[in-house]
Design a protein around this motif. Structure first.
Motif, PDB file in Angstrom:
ATOM      1  N   ALA A 189      60.361  92.484  -8.547  1.00 55.02           N
ATOM      2  CA  ALA A 189      59.873  91.149  -8.927  1.00 55.02           C
ATOM      3  C   ALA A 189      60.921  90.503  -9.835  1.00 55.02           C
ATOM      4  N   ILE A 190      60.844  89.196 -10.010  1.00 54.16           N
ATOM      5  CA  ILE A 190      61.748  88.499 -10.933  1.00 54.16           C
ATOM      6  C   ILE A 190      60.898  87.782 -11.977  1.00 54.16           C
ATOM      7  N   ILE A 191      61.294  87.938 -13.245  1.00 52.41           N
ATOM      8  CA  ILE A 191      60.590  87.262 -14.335  1.00 52.41           C
ATOM      9  C   ILE A 191      61.562  86.411 -15.138  1.00 52.41           C
ATOM     10  N   LEU A 192      61.003  85.385 -15.785  1.00 54.40           N
ATOM     11  CA  LEU A 192      61.764  84.558 -16.723  1.00 54.40           C
ATOM     12  C   LEU A 192      60.864  84.178 -17.891  1.00 54.40           C
ATOM     13  N   GLY A 193      61.255  84.584 -19.089  1.00 52.50           N
ATOM     14  CA  GLY A 193      60.561  84.152 -20.309  1.00 52.50           C
ATOM     15  C   GLY A 193      59.433  85.056 -20.751  1.00 52.50           C
ATOM     16  N   ILE A 194      59.156  86.103 -19.995  1.00 47.94           N
ATOM     17  CA  ILE A 194      58.028  87.007 -20.253  1.00 47.94           C
ATOM     18  C   ILE A 194      58.478  88.445 -20.036  1.00 47.94           C
ATOM     19  N   GLY A 195      57.632  89.389 -20.472  1.00 46.03           N
ATOM     20  CA  GLY A 195      57.858  90.787 -20.151  1.00 46.03           C
ATOM     21  C   GLY A 195      57.286  91.113 -18.779  1.00 46.03           C
ATOM     22  N   GLY A 196      57.566  92.312 -18.311  1.00 48.63           N
ATOM     23  CA  GLY A 196      57.130  92.714 -16.978  1.00 48.63           C
ATOM     24  C   GLY A 196      55.629  92.716 -16.813  1.00 48.63           C
ATOM     25  N   ASP A 197      54.895  92.959 -17.943  1.00 52.91           N
ATOM     26  CA  ASP A 197      53.431  92.961 -17.917  1.00 52.91           C
ATOM     27  C   ASP A 197      52.882  91.599 -18.346  1.00 52.91           C
ATOM     28  N   ASN A 198      53.728  90.577 -18.291  1.00 53.72           N
ATOM     29  CA  ASN A 198      53.386  89.204 -18.680  1.00 53.72           C
ATOM     30  C   ASN A 198      53.201  89.041 -20.191  1.00 53.72           C
ATOM     31  N   SER A 199      53.711  89.953 -21.006  1.00 53.74           N
ATOM     32  CA  SER A 199      53.726  89.706 -22.457  1.00 53.74           C
ATOM     33  C   SER A 199      54.453  88.385 -22.686  1.00 53.74           C
ATOM     34  N   ASN A 200      53.782  87.454 -23.387  1.00 52.94           N
ATOM     35  CA  ASN A 200      54.313  86.082 -23.386  1.00 52.94           C
ATOM     36  C   ASN A 200      54.369  85.461 -24.773  1.00 52.94           C
ATOM     37  N   SER A 201      54.729  86.253 -25.773  1.00 53.66           N
ATOM     38  CA  SER A 201      54.807  85.675 -27.111  1.00 53.66           C
ATOM     39  C   SER A 201      56.235  85.318 -27.520  1.00 53.66           C
ATOM     40  N   ALA A 202      57.175  85.445 -26.607  1.00 51.99           N
ATOM     41  CA  ALA A 202      58.580  85.184 -26.960  1.00 51.99           C
ATOM     42  C   ALA A 202      58.976  83.744 -26.660  1.00 51.99           C
ATOM     43  N   GLN A 203      60.132  83.361 -27.163  1.00 50.46           N
ATOM     44  CA  GLN A 203      60.692  82.046 -26.879  1.00 50.46           C
ATOM     45  C   GLN A 203      62.186  82.167 -26.651  1.00 50.46           C
ATOM     46  N   GLY A 204      62.713  81.187 -25.931  1.00 51.40           N
ATOM     47  CA  GLY A 204      64.145  81.160 -25.643  1.00 51.40           C
ATOM     48  C   GLY A 204      64.434  80.055 -24.648  1.00 51.40           C
ATOM     49  N   THR A 205      65.709  79.829 -24.390  1.00 50.27           N
ATOM     50  CA  THR A 205      66.089  78.793 -23.424  1.00 50.27           C
ATOM     51  C   THR A 205      67.052  79.382 -22.401  1.00 50.27           C
ATOM     52  N   PHE A 206      66.737  79.131 -21.137  1.00 50.43           N
ATOM     53  CA  PHE A 206      67.518  79.610 -19.998  1.00 50.43           C
ATOM     54  C   PHE A 206      68.202  78.419 -19.333  1.00 50.43           C
ATOM     55  N   TYR A 207      69.499  78.537 -19.107  1.00 56.90           N
ATOM     56  CA  TYR A 207      70.232  77.454 -18.427  1.00 56.90           C
ATOM     57  C   TYR A 207      70.588  77.819 -16.987  1.00 56.90           C
ATOM     58  N   GLU A 208      71.057  79.024 -16.775  1.00 61.16           N
ATOM     59  CA  GLU A 208      71.426  79.464 -15.430  1.00 61.16           C
ATOM     60  C   GLU A 208      71.477  80.978 -15.407  1.00 61.16           C
TER      61      GLU A 208
ATOM     62  N   PHE B 236      63.199  75.389 -21.424  1.00 58.70           N
ATOM     63  CA  PHE B 236      62.836  75.701 -22.805  1.00 58.70           C
ATOM     64  C   PHE B 236      61.516  76.465 -22.790  1.00 58.70           C
ATOM     65  N   VAL B 237      61.594  77.748 -23.089  1.00 55.13           N
ATOM     66  CA  VAL B 237      60.408  78.619 -23.041  1.00 55.13           C
ATOM     67  C   VAL B 237      59.795  78.702 -24.437  1.00 55.13           C
ATOM     68  N   SER B 238      58.615  78.105 -24.605  1.00 50.68           N
ATOM     69  CA  SER B 238      57.829  78.257 -25.827  1.00 50.68           C
ATOM     70  C   SER B 238      56.963  79.501 -25.660  1.00 50.68           C
ATOM     71  N   PRO B 239      56.469  80.075 -26.767  1.00 52.66           N
ATOM     72  CA  PRO B 239      55.526  81.181 -26.605  1.00 52.66           C
ATOM     73  C   PRO B 239      54.379  80.771 -25.653  1.00 52.66           C
ATOM     74  N   GLY B 240      54.039  81.641 -24.723  1.00 51.56           N
ATOM     75  CA  GLY B 240      52.992  81.317 -23.747  1.00 51.56           C
ATOM     76  C   GLY B 240      53.524  80.788 -22.428  1.00 51.56           C
ATOM     77  N   THR B 241      54.829  80.567 -22.361  1.00 51.45           N
ATOM     78  CA  THR B 241      55.453  80.018 -21.154  1.00 51.45           C
ATOM     79  C   THR B 241      56.073  81.148 -20.337  1.00 51.45           C
ATOM     80  N   GLY B 242      55.957  81.084 -19.024  1.00 57.09           N
ATOM     81  CA  GLY B 242      56.590  82.122 -18.219  1.00 57.09           C
ATOM     82  C   GLY B 242      56.624  81.785 -16.738  1.00 57.09           C
ATOM     83  N   TYR B 243      57.632  82.356 -16.056  1.00 55.29           N
ATOM     84  CA  TYR B 243      57.828  82.170 -14.618  1.00 55.29           C
ATOM     85  C   TYR B 243      58.000  83.537 -13.975  1.00 55.29           C
TER      86      TYR B 243
END
Ligand SMILES: *[C@@H]1O[C@H](CO)[C@@H](O)[C@H](O)[C@H]1NC(C)=O
Length: 497
Positions: free
Chosen positions: A286-305, A138-145
């Protein structure tokens, strides 16, 4: 005899094959395979993800219950009992070591004290796969991998595919809830330096049909629903609770595909040429999850697989993977635990910290905090500490509730900038989400703890008599670990008035 055995074997293999077995059989090896919900290979029995808990900083790895199976949610729940847990690593099941860890500062910094992104609250996205519980990310704004030093992920103009299973009801218009290929520097290095699945309603560059959310492609310096900026109506607004998204690219061709995760096959939303300035591709790997390539991190969403593939998978291969996803029967389950806080009841919420055991959650105007309440208070004062339990304003939050004021018609407890306020419901998605809380077993063993649906790494807690959604340790003074579990546990009783 031999031939019938072979047939039996073939049938068994087919029916048990995971997504990465299906891709491999078609020559599109998974070069990264990420899922907190299940093994993506029939034979995989290694770790799916690492949990870190706030009580003592300990970590543990969660694997599937058996090879090829669903994640061991019982082990997750037991490790995380009476504390808050974060997902600290999402392991790569492909054997290439392309694990995802806490996102690093880039063009944008994260909210963590070190400029890192936050880790996801580990228990915010419970889900059922064929009736068995597991947890998504569960990606809240500000969360990223992120992983900036990968092995085997496509670079330059090389072909690649990818898929992801997401929550179709958890999104926003921020940039950018992505899964896929991005810059190794965490900075925007220009058009074509990314190739990732995007999900949400960000509409600055491109849109699909209707008002969204849409599955689009983040190609850097733009989210695309087709071969140019602007609207492409073949890319529909997603309405299903569980959705599958696909993006793939090879020299001169790229596609966006998607469907409800229960569908037997995917629909192609775009297949054709790249936007001008995006060919050849300049993928960095590189691989990102929950963020943009430049680490923009204001989005939200949920990733299962999801997985990243070698080469450009055929539509037929992807449809076989989609059939496998559909066979898992992704379904919702309650986000609540502990004593029921029943919709339709009128309640008061008593603090349990030693300082304040006669204090209740109340409001003074729009400020929400705790104050003493006893039988000698006026009925007007008692009403400020009395709440109607109603169905969650964010209706997708199964098992959660909203708290409506009993003295201010149409107003609810909501969080804003991590503080609680009593505000009128303006009908917006943001308000609905900010006014939705999921009751849990009280962290200190008393009553309930109330987890904000949108920020599952936080809980309602009182601090200096004001109420917040706080994490157990963090950048704000109200995130202090001191008396956290007590400050975040409230005994539910009948309403004072
Ligand atoms: C209840 O009365 C006490 C004593 O006068 C006062 O301190 C407290 O603030 C009152 N509570 C509320 C919610 O107004």
């Amino acid at each position: 005899m031999w031939s019938s055995l072979l047939v039996l074997c073939a049938v068994a293999t087919l029916s048990l094959a995971g997504p990465c077995d299906i891709y491999a059989a078609a020559g599109n090896t998974c070069v990264a395979a990420h899922a907190t919900t299940r093994a993506l290979y029939n034979a995989y029995s290694g770790s799916l993800y690492q949990l870190k808990r706030t009580s003592d900083g300990a970590t543990t790895n969660i694997g599937p219950v058996s090879a090829g199976g669903v994640a061991n949610a019982a082990a997750h729940d037991s490790f995380c009992a009476s504390t808050t847990c974060l997902i600290s690593i999402i392991y790569d099941q492909s054997g290439r070591g392309n694990h995802l860890t806490q996102g690093v500062p880039g063009g944008f910094n994260g909210p963590d004290v070190n400029g890192l992104d936050n880790l996801a609250g580990a228990s915010g996205a419970p889900v059922l796969l064929n009736g068995k519980k597991a947890y998504g990310v569960f990606v809240s704004p500000g969360t990223g991998y992120r992983n900036d030093a990968t092995n085997g992920i496509a670079t330059g103009d090389t072909a690649e595919g990818m898929y992801a299973v997401l929550d179709g009801t958890h999104y926003n218009g921020g940039c950018c809830f992505d899964y896929g290929n991005a810059e190794t520097s965490a900075h925007d290095t220009g058009a074509g330096h990314m190739e990732a699945i995007y999900f949400g309603t960000e509409s600055v560059w491109g849109t699909g049909a209707g008002s969204g959310p849409w599955i689009m492609a983040d190609l850097e310096n733009g989210l695309y629903s087709g071969g140019s900026t602007g609207q492409h109506t073949a890319d529909p607004t997603q309405t299903a609770r569980f959705i599958t998204g696909v993006v793939k690219g090879e020299p001169g061709l790229w596609s966006i595909r998607g469907a409800a995760s229960t569908s037997s096959s995917l629909t192609t939303y775009w297949s054709g040429s790249r936007p001008s300035g995006y060919s050849p591709m300049s993928k960095e790997g590189a691989i990102i999850l929950g963020i943009g390539g430049d680490n923009s991190n204001s989005a939200q969403g949920t990733f299962y697989e999801g997985a990243m593939l070698a080469g450009y998978p055929s539509d037929a291969t992807e449809n076989s993977v989609q059939a496998n996803i559909a066979s898992m029967d992704y379904a919702t389950t309650s986000l609540a635990s502990g004593s029921a806080v029943n919709v339709g009841s009128a309640i008061s919420l008593r603090a349990t910290t030693a300082c304040c055991t006669s204090d209740y959650i109340y409001h003074s105007g729009t400020t929400v905090g705790i104050a003493p309440v006893s039988s000698s208070n006026s009925s007007a004062a008692k009403l400020t500490a009395s709440w109607n339990v109603v169905s969650p304003l964010a209706s997708e939050a199964t098992g959660c509730i909203s708290l409506q004021s009993r003295d201010t018609t149409g107003s609810y407890i909501r969080h804003q900038n991590f503080q609680l306020f009593l505000d009128a419901n303006d009908g917006s998605q943001q308000f609905h989400e900010d006014a939705t809380f999921c009751p849990q077993t009280g962290l200190n063993g008393q009553g309930n703890t109330f987890r904000p649906w949108g920020y599952p790494a936080r809980n309602i807690r009182h601090f200096d008599f004001i109420a917040y959604i706080a994490s157990d340790g963090g950048v704000q003074t109200f995130d202090t670990t001191s008396t956290y579990n007590d400050d975040a546990s409230f005994v539910v009783s009948a309403a004072w008035a």
